[in-house]
Enzyme design. Structure first.
Site, PDB file in Angstrom:
ATOM      1  N   GLU A 170     150.748 -71.301  67.745  1.00 24.25           N
ATOM      2  CA  GLU A 170     150.760 -69.847  67.573  1.00 24.25           C
ATOM      3  C   GLU A 170     152.190 -69.302  67.481  1.00 24.25           C
ATOM      4  O   GLU A 170     152.457 -68.362  66.726  1.00 24.25           O
ATOM      5  CB  GLU A 170     149.995 -69.198  68.727  1.00 24.25           C
ATOM      6  CG  GLU A 170     148.500 -69.503  68.657  1.00 24.25           C
ATOM      7  CD  GLU A 170     147.740 -69.169  69.928  1.00 24.25           C
ATOM      8  OE1 GLU A 170     146.810 -68.350  69.863  1.00 24.25           O
ATOM      9  OE2 GLU A 170     148.076 -69.731  70.995  1.00 24.25           O
ATOM     10  N   ALA A 203     150.339 -73.636  76.122  1.00 21.10           N
ATOM     11  CA  ALA A 203     150.546 -72.861  77.341  1.00 21.10           C
ATOM     12  C   ALA A 203     150.536 -73.802  78.538  1.00 21.10           C
ATOM     13  O   ALA A 203     150.010 -74.911  78.473  1.00 21.10           O
ATOM     14  CB  ALA A 203     149.457 -71.810  77.492  1.00 21.10           C
ATOM     15  N   GLU A 217     142.208 -75.115  72.405  1.00 21.15           N
ATOM     16  CA  GLU A 217     141.731 -74.301  73.532  1.00 21.15           C
ATOM     17  C   GLU A 217     140.247 -74.483  73.816  1.00 21.15           C
ATOM     18  O   GLU A 217     139.814 -74.425  74.969  1.00 21.15           O
ATOM     19  CB  GLU A 217     142.045 -72.821  73.270  1.00 21.15           C
ATOM     20  CG  GLU A 217     143.498 -72.433  73.461  1.00 21.15           C
ATOM     21  CD  GLU A 217     144.362 -72.696  72.236  1.00 21.15           C
ATOM     22  OE1 GLU A 217     145.523 -72.283  72.233  1.00 21.15           O
ATOM     23  OE2 GLU A 217     143.856 -73.327  71.277  1.00 21.15           O
TER      24      GLU A 217
END
Length: 260
Positions: free
Chosen positions: A114, A66, A134
């Site tokens: 993911e 991300a 993460e």
């Protein structure tokens, strides 16, 4: 299809979608996620597509995660909404009514890992690296990673990957069981195309029903899964393709499936 962050091309019954933010290592921001959902909604009704390949632009990354800068300063409510947006986009990819091949050409970290997990088959370059880092940011995988990864490789190995935040080679991930094949970088897209073309020759409705049986049956008690499998098998006997497939076998010729 014209998008700001996605490139799409089609060759025969095979489509190739490229996440195209090479300057940001194809990191996922709101624009990419919204466009992925729009793309999936548009292509799912395209009866001419039988297989989709997803890859990343450039040589370094499939998707490097991300967009961290975009997350800075989010409120808890905004963070939850961002997670739901990504989950919705990846669900739409996973639920496409045809086979989806992830051609992982480089870093597949966080959201990139993911996204790969939302594909049906993962082919990885020898240079690919997978990971869910993460926790190194004080966060957790929130684009489906804590749900799809243990279903793919088991809870104990998933815990190791998630809790450590370490990067893993494509070869290691093949051993874990969620990478199907490890391929030389220069051969990756060629091999993905070759596999896609093989699948595209099969009965498209049959592949769609098989995908449904595999994906939903995996979560059912085996008795319910077997019942669903039998029902889907029966549904295929309403199609022209099943007549064509059986007829071609008896007549010793290649079938010409139309998806009807």
């Amino acid at each position: 299809m014209n998008f700001e962050t996605l490139l799409y091309k089609q060759q025969g019954h095979v489509g190739t979608l490229t996440i195209n933010r090479p300057q940001a290592l194809n990191a996922l921001n709101e624009v990419v996620l919204k466009e992925l959902k729009i793309f999936a909604d548009q292509i799912k009704t395209n009866s001419d597509i039988r297989v989709l390949i997803i890859t990343g632009s450039g040589e370094k990354a499939f998707v490097a995660g991300a967009d961290i800068k975009a997350m800075q300063g989010m409120t808890p409510q905004e963070a939850e909404a961002f997670s739901i947006m990504a989950q919705t986009a990846f669900n739409a990819i996973e639920e496409l009514p045809f086979a989806v091949i992830g051609a992982v050409n480089g870093f597949a970290l966080g959201g990139g890992c993911e996204l790969a997990l939302s594909c049906d088959i993962i082919l990885a370059s020898e240079k690919a690296k997978f990971g869910l880092p993460e926790v190194t940011l004080g966060l957790l995988p929130c684009f489906g990673g804590t749900q799809r990864l243990p279903r793919a490789i088991g809870l104990y190995k998933a815990r190791e990957m998630v809790f450590s935040g370490e990067f893993y080679s494509a070869a290691a991930c093949k051993e874990f069981g969620f990478v199907n094949r490890v391929i030389a970088p220069e051969e990756l897209l060629r091999e993905a195309q070759k596999l896609a073309e093989t699948i595209a020759l099969r009965g498209p409705i049959a592949v769609a029903k098989a995908k449904q049986s595999l994906n939903t049956g995996f979560e059912l008690h085996i008795a319910d899964g077997l019942k669903q499998e039998a029902a889907l098998f029966g549904e295929l006997f309403t199609t022209q393709d099943h007549n064509e497939g059986i007829g071609a076998f008896i007549e010793k010729r290649n079938p010409d499936f139309t998806g009807k």
